[in-house]
Structure formats: C-alpha cells, structure tokens
Design a protein around this motif. Structure first.
Motif, PDB file in Angstrom:
ATOM      1  N   UNK A 133       0.838  -1.204   0.000  1.00 51.79           N
ATOM      2  CA  UNK A 133       0.000   0.000   0.000  1.00 51.79           C
ATOM      3  C   UNK A 133       0.869   1.249   0.000  1.00 51.79           C
ATOM      4  N   UNK A 134       1.907   1.239   0.825  1.00 56.88           N
ATOM      5  CA  UNK A 134       2.819   2.382   0.894  1.00 56.88           C
ATOM      6  C   UNK A 134       3.491   2.615  -0.459  1.00 56.88           C
ATOM      7  N   UNK A 135       3.949   1.539  -1.086  1.00 55.87           N
ATOM      8  CA  UNK A 135       4.583   1.662  -2.403  1.00 55.87           C
ATOM      9  C   UNK A 135       3.607   2.219  -3.429  1.00 55.87           C
ATOM     10  N   UNK A 136       2.376   1.718  -3.416  1.00 53.42           N
ATOM     11  CA  UNK A 136       1.362   2.179  -4.367  1.00 53.42           C
ATOM     12  C   UNK A 136       1.071   3.663  -4.188  1.00 53.42           C
ATOM     13  N   UNK A 137       0.943   4.094  -2.942  1.00 51.70           N
ATOM     14  CA  UNK A 137       0.644   5.504  -2.665  1.00 51.70           C
ATOM     15  C   UNK A 137       1.795   6.416  -3.091  1.00 51.70           C
ATOM     16  N   UNK A 138       3.011   6.016  -2.740  1.00 48.60           N
ATOM     17  CA  UNK A 138       4.184   6.849  -3.038  1.00 48.60           C
ATOM     18  C   UNK A 138       4.430   6.928  -4.545  1.00 48.60           C
ATOM     19  N   UNK A 139       4.392   5.776  -5.222  1.00 49.73           N
ATOM     20  CA  UNK A 139       4.658   5.750  -6.663  1.00 49.73           C
ATOM     21  C   UNK A 139       3.599   6.549  -7.418  1.00 49.73           C
ATOM     22  N   UNK A 140       2.340   6.398  -7.021  1.00 53.32           N
ATOM     23  CA  UNK A 140       1.263   7.123  -7.693  1.00 53.32           C
ATOM     24  C   UNK A 140       1.403   8.625  -7.488  1.00 53.32           C
ATOM     25  N   UNK A 141       1.707   9.029  -6.274  1.00 50.81           N
ATOM     26  CA  UNK A 141       1.883  10.454  -5.971  1.00 50.81           C
ATOM     27  C   UNK A 141       3.043  11.032  -6.785  1.00 50.81           C
ATOM     28  N   UNK A 142       4.198  10.342  -6.753  1.00 52.61           N
ATOM     29  CA  UNK A 142       5.382  10.839  -7.461  1.00 52.61           C
ATOM     30  C   UNK A 142       5.149  10.851  -8.975  1.00 52.61           C
ATOM     31  N   UNK A 143       4.489   9.828  -9.479  1.00 52.38           N
ATOM     32  CA  UNK A 143       4.231   9.749 -10.916  1.00 52.38           C
ATOM     33  C   UNK A 143       3.319  10.883 -11.368  1.00 52.38           C
ATOM     34  N   UNK A 144       2.302  11.187 -10.579  1.00 49.12           N
ATOM     35  CA  UNK A 144       1.378  12.270 -10.921  1.00 49.12           C
ATOM     36  C   UNK A 144       2.078  13.624 -10.858  1.00 49.12           C
ATOM     37  N   UNK A 145       2.978  13.792  -9.907  1.00 52.60           N
ATOM     38  CA  UNK A 145       3.719  15.052  -9.794  1.00 52.60           C
ATOM     39  C   UNK A 145       4.516  15.351 -11.054  1.00 52.60           C
ATOM     40  N   UNK A 146       5.000  14.291 -11.723  1.00 53.36           N
ATOM     41  CA  UNK A 146       5.853  14.490 -12.879  1.00 53.36           C
ATOM     42  C   UNK A 146       5.134  14.451 -14.215  1.00 53.36           C
ATOM     43  N   UNK A 147       3.810  14.374 -14.213  1.00 54.69           N
ATOM     44  CA  UNK A 147       3.058  14.317 -15.474  1.00 54.69           C
ATOM     45  C   UNK A 147       3.327  15.566 -16.317  1.00 54.69           C
ATOM     46  N   UNK A 148       3.371  15.342 -17.629  1.00 52.24           N
ATOM     47  CA  UNK A 148       3.525  16.483 -18.530  1.00 52.24           C
ATOM     48  C   UNK A 148       2.597  16.387 -19.745  1.00 52.24           C
ATOM     49  N   UNK A 149       2.784  15.345 -20.559  1.00 53.41           N
ATOM     50  CA  UNK A 149       2.036  15.240 -21.808  1.00 53.41           C
ATOM     51  C   UNK A 149       0.536  15.246 -21.627  1.00 53.41           C
TER      52      UNK A 149
END
Length: 226
Positions: free
Chosen positions: A151-167
């Motif tokens: 759960x911790x991995x899912x939350x962290x990865x999703x948060x970080x991935x969304x922060x870096x969205x561009x296209x």
C-alpha cells in the motif's frame, strides 16, 4: 494565490501537490476492491482486462492525452452531455486534470496492490472465513493490514508519478494560470522563454520533492524491517 518566493510564483507547485494528493486518494479508494478481486480470482478475459488497465504504462502520454482531449471535448457526445446536464467541462479545467491523472496513473496504484494481495497465503483467507468473517470484513480487517508495504509503495509511486506528469496534463489542461498550470508545465514554459533561472528553481523543487517522497518510503520500510 500563494505569495511568490524570490520573485517566483509558487502556485504551480500548489496545484501539482493538490492534483497528486487528490489523484492518489481517489485511486486508492476506487481500486481497493477491483485489485482484490483481480488478485484473488481467475476468469476468462482476465489477461485482456489487465492489459487494458496497464496500457498507460507503455502508451505515450501524448497519445493518451490526445484521445482524452477528443473524448472530453465539449464537441464530443460525452463532453456535450456533461456540460449540458451537469455544467461540467473537463478540458482546460482542474477537474479534467484529476480525471486524466486518475486514468494515467491507474496502473501505478493497481499493480502494487494486486501484487500485495497475491502475496497473501490462501490459508489466511480460509482462517478468516472459518471465524465467520465476511469477504468485505476479511478485506478490511485482514488483507489490507497485511499488505501495508504494498500500500505504501502504491501511494508513493502514484503520488510521485502524478507530480511528474507532462504530456497528459498539457493536452487536457493546457496552461491556465492558477487552474491547470502545474509545475511541469511551468518548467516547459520557462525553458521556452529562455528563463533558465525559473526553470532551475522549479526543477530543483520537483527533484527535492521526488527525493523526499522516495526517501520517506524507503526509510519507513527499513525501519519496520529492523
């Protein structure tokens, strides 16, 4: 409106953090039961479902953003219905960014949760059922507490991935000041205007946030392992 720091507007970071937080919470709540079902059951067409849900991992963000722009456009059937019935316009709005981010980041939340549920032994569920607990009760009180690292991995990865969205965010949200102009868009615009001071500043803050998020995750995991 956030007060500027050293003459640089911090609003894009507020929007990025807000978008990442909302997206992460929404995806977690939405995907708890589907990820549990996908992990614990086999059915015809499961591979097709998993492939469709995992498409954003390999699909270019610009492709996904383009199709979402077409689907959410007020000139499409769905876009016209949402605007006519609920006065909701998803293109060039923060609401649209949330919907698009949930679609783009979905597999980054889904896959760690599925892996966590699959790692649990069948005997754990059988013991819970034998004690008279329902499937929902077993999910909430037995399965979820047992996969906290996932759960911790899912939350962290999703948060970080969304922060870096561009296209995706660029095509769906554009660059509307104080509404859709997130940090990644602000960096792109600063580079376009050859304002490397602002680009460096924004990039450093994003880098620092990404590092802190991952550092916190690994620190938490290592502390629990000791």
């Amino acid at each position: 409106m956030l007060e500027p720091l050293l003459g640089i507007n911090l609003e894009p970071f507020y929007l990025s953090i807000k978008l990442s937080f909302i997206t992460t919470v929404m995806l977690f709540l939405i995907l708890i039961i589907p990820s549990y079902a996908l992990a614990r059951t086999n059915f015809k067409g499961k591979s097709i479902v998993l492939a469709l849900l995992s498409l954003p991992i390999v699909m270019p963000p610009s492709v996904l953003g383009f199709y979402l722009l077409i689907i959410f456009s007020p000139y499409s059937a769905l876009g016209a219905f949402l605007e006519g019935a609920f006065n909701i316009r998803l293109v060039f709005s923060f609401s649209g960014l949330v919907v698009a981010s949930c679609i783009y980041s979905l597999p980054f939340m889904l896959q760690p949760l599925i892996a966590g549920f699959q790692s649990l032994p069948k005997s754990l569920f059988e013991a819970s059922y034998s004690l008279g607990k329902s499937r929902l009760n077993t999910l909430i009180h037995v399965a979820l507490p047992s996969i906290k690292p996932s759960i911790l991995s899912a939350l962290v990865i999703t948060f970080a991935h969304t922060m870096g969205e561009f296209g995706v965010v660029l095509l769906i949200g554009g660059s509307v000041e104080n509404q859709t102009k997130v940090a990644s868009i602000a960096i792109f615009e600063a580079v376009e205007m050859l304002d490397f001071k602002t680009a460096h500043f924004y990039s450093f803050i994003l880098l620092a946030i990404s590092f802190l998020v991952l550092f916190t995750m690994y620190l938490t995991k290592n502390t629990k392992a000791i």
